[in-house]
Design an enzyme around this catalytic site. Structure first.
Site, PDB file in Angstrom:
ATOM      1  N   PRO A   1      51.928  36.782  27.197  1.00 47.82           N
ATOM      2  CA  PRO A   1      51.595  35.471  27.771  1.00 47.82           C
ATOM      3  C   PRO A   1      51.667  35.462  29.297  1.00 47.82           C
ATOM      4  O   PRO A   1      51.229  34.501  29.923  1.00 47.82           O
ATOM      5  CB  PRO A   1      52.663  34.542  27.166  1.00 47.82           C
ATOM      6  CG  PRO A   1      53.802  35.431  26.816  1.00 47.82           C
ATOM      7  CD  PRO A   1      53.242  36.795  26.524  1.00 47.82           C
TER       8      PRO A   1
ATOM      9  N   SER B   1      45.553  41.891  35.253  1.00 47.97           N
ATOM     10  CA  SER B   1      45.298  41.817  36.685  1.00 47.97           C
ATOM     11  C   SER B   1      44.210  42.801  37.117  1.00 47.97           C
ATOM     12  O   SER B   1      43.427  42.502  38.010  1.00 47.97           O
ATOM     13  CB  SER B   1      46.584  42.116  37.457  1.00 47.97           C
ATOM     14  OG  SER B   1      47.568  41.200  37.102  1.00 47.97           O
TER      15      SER B   1
ATOM     16  N   ASP C   1      46.464  46.399  31.747  1.00 44.34           N
ATOM     17  CA  ASP C   1      46.660  47.821  31.465  1.00 44.34           C
ATOM     18  C   ASP C   1      48.098  48.100  31.018  1.00 44.34           C
ATOM     19  O   ASP C   1      48.348  48.994  30.215  1.00 44.34           O
ATOM     20  CB  ASP C   1      46.345  48.650  32.721  1.00 44.34           C
ATOM     21  CG  ASP C   1      44.865  48.568  33.082  1.00 44.34           C
ATOM     22  OD1 ASP C   1      44.066  48.191  32.211  1.00 44.34           O
ATOM     23  OD2 ASP C   1      44.519  48.857  34.239  1.00 44.34           O
TER      24      ASP C   1
HETATM   25  C1  LIG Z   1      39.785  48.079  52.086  1.00 43.54           C
HETATM   26  C2  LIG Z   1      39.313  48.128  50.701  1.00 43.54           C
HETATM   27  C3  LIG Z   1      40.263  48.862  49.833  1.00 43.54           C
HETATM   28  C4  LIG Z   1      39.844  48.739  48.417  1.00 43.54           C
HETATM   29  C5  LIG Z   1      40.475  49.775  47.578  1.00 43.54           C
HETATM   30  C6  LIG Z   1      40.052  49.532  46.179  1.00 43.54           C
HETATM   31  C7  LIG Z   1      40.453  50.633  45.302  1.00 43.54           C
HETATM   32  C8  LIG Z   1      40.631  50.102  43.937  1.00 43.54           C
HETATM   33  C9  LIG Z   1      40.891  51.190  42.947  1.00 43.54           C
HETATM   34  C10 LIG Z   1      41.532  50.604  41.777  1.00 43.54           C
HETATM   35  C11 LIG Z   1      41.953  51.634  40.809  1.00 43.54           C
HETATM   36  C12 LIG Z   1      42.657  50.968  39.721  1.00 43.54           C
HETATM   37  C13 LIG Z   1      43.280  51.902  38.781  1.00 43.54           C
HETATM   38  C14 LIG Z   1      44.007  51.109  37.729  1.00 43.54           C
HETATM   39  C15 LIG Z   1      45.260  50.791  37.830  1.00 43.54           C
HETATM   40  C16 LIG Z   1      45.911  49.867  36.848  1.00 43.54           C
HETATM   41  O1  LIG Z   1      46.356  50.574  35.740  1.00 43.54           O
HETATM   42  C17 LIG Z   1      47.080  49.194  37.516  1.00 43.54           C
HETATM   43  C18 LIG Z   1      47.761  48.200  36.572  1.00 43.54           C
HETATM   44  O2  LIG Z   1      46.865  47.239  36.118  1.00 43.54           O
HETATM   45  P1  LIG Z   1      47.368  45.886  35.423  1.00 43.54           P
HETATM   46  O3  LIG Z   1      48.343  46.254  34.352  1.00 43.54           O
HETATM   47  O4  LIG Z   1      46.148  45.210  34.851  1.00 43.54           O
HETATM   48  O5  LIG Z   1      48.049  45.087  36.471  1.00 43.54           O
HETATM   49  N1  LIG Z   1      46.631  48.488  38.702  1.00 43.54           N
HETATM   50  C19 LIG Z   1      46.935  48.897  39.914  1.00 43.54           C
HETATM   51  O6  LIG Z   1      47.673  49.825  40.105  1.00 43.54           O
HETATM   52  C20 LIG Z   1      46.337  48.109  41.058  1.00 43.54           C
HETATM   53  C21 LIG Z   1      45.802  48.992  42.145  1.00 43.54           C
HETATM   54  C22 LIG Z   1      45.180  48.141  43.208  1.00 43.54           C
HETATM   55  C23 LIG Z   1      45.000  48.907  44.457  1.00 43.54           C
HETATM   56  C24 LIG Z   1      44.506  48.070  45.587  1.00 43.54           C
HETATM   57  N1  LIG Z   2      56.672  38.543  27.131  1.00 46.76           N
HETATM   58  C1  LIG Z   2      56.774  39.333  28.174  1.00 46.76           C
HETATM   59  N2  LIG Z   2      57.582  39.014  29.215  1.00 46.76           N
HETATM   60  C2  LIG Z   2      57.665  39.800  30.297  1.00 46.76           C
HETATM   61  N3  LIG Z   2      56.980  40.962  30.448  1.00 46.76           N
HETATM   62  C3  LIG Z   2      56.156  41.320  29.451  1.00 46.76           C
HETATM   63  C4  LIG Z   2      56.022  40.540  28.271  1.00 46.76           C
HETATM   64  N4  LIG Z   2      55.126  41.165  27.453  1.00 46.76           N
HETATM   65  C5  LIG Z   2      54.751  42.297  28.093  1.00 46.76           C
HETATM   66  N5  LIG Z   2      55.359  42.396  29.286  1.00 46.76           N
HETATM   67  C6  LIG Z   2      55.191  43.433  30.333  1.00 46.76           C
HETATM   68  O1  LIG Z   2      54.407  42.882  31.372  1.00 46.76           O
HETATM   69  C7  LIG Z   2      53.889  43.940  32.169  1.00 46.76           C
HETATM   70  C8  LIG Z   2      52.534  43.614  32.706  1.00 46.76           C
HETATM   71  O2  LIG Z   2      51.665  43.379  31.668  1.00 46.76           O
HETATM   72  P1  LIG Z   2      50.105  43.399  31.795  1.00 46.76           P
HETATM   73  O3  LIG Z   2      49.593  42.881  30.512  1.00 46.76           O
HETATM   74  O4  LIG Z   2      49.656  44.726  32.208  1.00 46.76           O
HETATM   75  O5  LIG Z   2      49.756  42.349  32.926  1.00 46.76           O
HETATM   76  P2  LIG Z   2      49.176  42.565  34.398  1.00 46.76           P
HETATM   77  O6  LIG Z   2      47.796  43.098  34.247  1.00 46.76           O
HETATM   78  O7  LIG Z   2      49.167  41.204  35.005  1.00 46.76           O
HETATM   79  O8  LIG Z   2      50.061  43.522  35.121  1.00 46.76           O
HETATM   80  C9  LIG Z   2      53.897  45.148  31.277  1.00 46.76           C
HETATM   81  O9  LIG Z   2      54.797  46.060  31.838  1.00 46.76           O
HETATM   82  C10 LIG Z   2      54.430  44.660  29.943  1.00 46.76           C
HETATM   83  O10 LIG Z   2      55.305  45.620  29.392  1.00 46.76           O
END
Ligand SMILES: CCCCCCCCCCCCC/C=C/[C@@H](O)[C@H](COP(=O)(O)O)NC(=O)CCCCC
Ligand SMILES: Nc1ncnc2c1ncn2[C@@H]1O[C@H](COP(=O)(O)OP(=O)(O)O)[C@@H](O)[C@H]1O
Ligand SMILES: [Ca+2]
Length: 571
Positions: A153, A255, A212
């Site tokens: 959530p 995100s 992710d």
């Molecule tokens: C000046 C312009 C700079 C722009 C750079 C853009 C490069 C973006 C590359 C992104 C690669 C992303 C690889 C994926 C990473 C995700 O696993 C990780 C976690 O995602 P989530 O759980 O959904 O939050 N995300 C990141 O580590 C974010 C990287 C952002 C870097 C700017």
């Molecule tokens: N109910 C919860 N409360 C807090 N953290 C959680 C919960 N469920 C999952 N998570 C953790 O939240 C983190 C981020 O989750 P994710 O779905 O990747 O969101 P985001 O893309 O915003 O980073 C993960 O490390 C996951 O293990």
């Protein structure tokens, strides 16, 4: 689809055929194992009631592939009237309506669920159509019937629950998929539940709603559970792991949503739900990450040290900002311009698997991944063991020759897939493959801020981010990083030697004392160990996806609707 295949489909034995009403016309509707429809106008109704317009069009032929039908159901009365209030009295002339929902491709790899409504003469006829269509769908054994769904959530903009309930659950219900839904209460809830509590035989797949990190939780739960059920020790870095039987679906609500974007071409929840319903299957590589022969984590997308590790570490403290935390921390980390010293040893994938700059994109039915899977099988533990026995007088490790590179790095990134996402539509490594048994190791050496900025900007446009003097990229099967303070890969190891030797001769890592070390960004989770060993496990898991579909060539189009005598093809 080829035209010859189309004619084979048309010539399948008919299961059901009737004259029904469709948009004020009498049409002949036919169902066979492969297609529904082929309905054509056989009679034009002229002013039968005030609301019936004169229709004098030529005959129309349409069809839907059964494999692209979501489900059939009796049509609610409001569904018959919601498009056009004026139709109400008209359709009530034929109140026995049923709706067929099907997938339609729209722009940018997005899929939508569309409806067609047919009107029957009586209730018995309607029942027969709904049942026969749904019976046919239930024979498609690749389609999941029972799913276990985990919703985070707090992912992304905290809309996971809403997205699931409003956009996804209604589609699952149309497809007669039953679900067990768990809204997670803490981090690792889904992982631990899968590891220990779930009876995996009771479901056909696991779906995560989130980003992710949430996907990573489900992967850890499923992979660990599969290994423990098979008594495989995850702590051995070179251990062959047992592939997971269940497929995983991702409903993007996070995100970055890189894994969803790289496997479907978009981060659209409805598209993902439809891929799940269709029972798509996309194999995917998984990297195991070890420290000192102890298992740490699995990774499927990005393992990033330096820049991406630092962005993540900083952004975790700013979760309250939502997805824009990455922009803030990205800018801050860029301005800090920190580099890290250490040694990278890697085992190149030298068996003709393409290379990270060959401009061959991983697409649905990718032949590089197919070849990679065959090669990986030949390199698997059992096979190598047999080879070693057969050649016991030779030193056969199956490893090949390792390469070692020392330096100062702004970033060390291992991209096991393109890592495309909305921020970077081509991704960190645009020609990396989802299921070839390799990862693209990108080494960004120390460079000026301006050059590094130019490199980063190239992730967002069509320029080649690897065409810069301080950037190199290698397609590898395994690698190891040792930060400077624990780096003791000796000169002798720089010579041609097997990976086993290198890994054994790297000394026990010093405890991470936070001086001069970054963290690894492991699919968005922070790994506090700098010294890691990474091995790619080819096609260890499968997703409810089909990879990114090709855009425009005729023979790779999928024919979903054929109109009149001219075929209309959709990408
Ligand atoms: C000046 C312009 C700079 C722009 C750079 C853009 C490069 C973006 C590359 C992104 C690669 C992303 C690889 C994926 C990473 C995700 O696993 C990780 C976690 O995602 P989530 O759980 O959904 O939050 N995300 C990141 O580590 C974010 C990287 C952002 C870097 C700017
Ligand atoms: N109910 C919860 N409360 C807090 N953290 C959680 C919960 N469920 C999952 N998570 C953790 O939240 C983190 C981020 O989750 P994710 O779905 O990747 O969101 P985001 O893309 O915003 O980073 C993960 O490390 C996951 O293990
Ligand atoms: Ca790969």
């Amino acid at each position: 689809m080829l035209i010859s295949e189309f004619f084979i489909m048309v010539n399948q034995p008919t299961l059901l055929s009737s004259q029904l009403f469709y948009e004020n016309r009498v049409v002949e509707v036919t169902l066979n194992r492969v297609m529904l429809g082929f309905w054509k106008e056989i009679e034009t109704r002229r002013k039968r009631s005030a609301s019936f317009n004169c229709i004098s069009k030529d005959a129309d032929h349409h069809f839907l592939l059964v494999s692209e039908i979501v489900g059939a159901r009796e049509t609610e009365e409001e569904d018959q009237t919601n498009k056009d209030g004026g139709r109400k009295h008209k359709v009530l002339l034929y109140p026995y309506a049923f709706t067929v929902s099907y997938t339609e491709r729209t722009k940018h790899h997005c899929w939508r669920c569309k409806d067609i409504i047919f009107h029957c003469l009586d209730e018995a006829q309607r029942q027969q159509w709904v049942q026969t269509i749904n019976n046919q769908l239930s024979l498609l054994s690749i389609r999941p019937k029972r799913l276990l769904v985990y919703i985070n959530p707090y992912s992304g903009k905290q809309r996971g629950k809403w997205i699931y309930e409003q956009r996804v659950a209604p589609l699952f219900s149309r497809a007669s998929i039953s679900t067990d839904v768990i809204v997670t209460e803490s981090a690792n809830h889904a992982r631990d539940h899968l590891k220990t509590e779930v009876d995996l035989k009771q479901c056909d797949g696991v779906v995560c709603v989130g980003g992710d990190g949430m996907f990573s939780e489900v992967v850890h739960g499923l992979v660990s559970r599969t290994q423990s059920d098979s008594r495989v020790d995850q702590n051995q870095p070179n251990q062959d792991l047992v592939p997971c039987a269940l497929r995983i679906g991702i409903i993007p609500a996070g995100s970055t949503d890189c894994i969803c974007y790289s496997t479907t071409g978009t981060n659209d929840p409805v598209t993902s739900a439809l891929h799940i319903i269709m029972g798509d299957s996309q194999p995917m590589d998984v990297c195991s990450v070890h420290h000192n022969n102890t298992f740490l984590r699995y990774s499927v997308s990005l393992l990033g040290y330096g820049f991406y590790g630092d962005v993540l570490t900083d952004s975790e403290r700013k979760r309250w900002m939502g997805p824009s935390r990455y922009d803030f921390s990205g800018l801050k980390t860029f301005l800090t311009h920190q580099y890290y010293e250490g040694t990278v040893a890697f085992l190149p994938a030298e068996d003709n698997l393409g290379n990270p700059r060959d401009k061959i994109k991983c697409r649905t039915g990718c032949h590089i991944c197919e070849q990679g899977a065959n090669n990986a099988h030949l390199l698997s533990g059992d096979h190598v063991h047999k080879m070693a026995e057969e050649n016991s007088d030779k030193e056969t490790s199956g490893d090949g020759v390792w390469r070692v590179i020392r330096g100062k790095f702004l970033a060390i990134n291992a991209a096991s897939m393109s890592c495309a996402c909305p921020r970077s539509p081509r991704g960190l490594s645009p020609y990396a493959h989802l299921a070839d048994g390799t990862t693209d190791l990108i080494l960004v050496r120390k460079a000026s801020r301006l050059d590094f900025l130019r490199h980063l900007i190239r992730h967002t446009n069509k320029d080649d981010q690897f065409d810069m003097s301080f950037v190199e990229v290698h397609r590898v099967r395994r690698f190891r990083f040792v930060p400077k303070h624990s780096s003791v890969i000796s000169e002798v190891d720089l010579s041609e030697t097997s990976g086993k030797k290198i890994c054994n001769q790297v000394c026990t890592a010093h405890p991470n004392d936070d001086t001069g070390h970054s963290n690894w960004n492991c699919d968005g989770e922070i790994l506090p160990h700098a010294d890691i060993q990474v091995s790619v496990h080819c096609q260890l898991i499968r997703l409810f996806a089909r990879g990114v579909e090709r855009g425009t060539t005729f023979d790779t189009y999928t024919c979903s609707v054929i109109e009149g005598s001219s075929l209309s093809w959709q990408a």
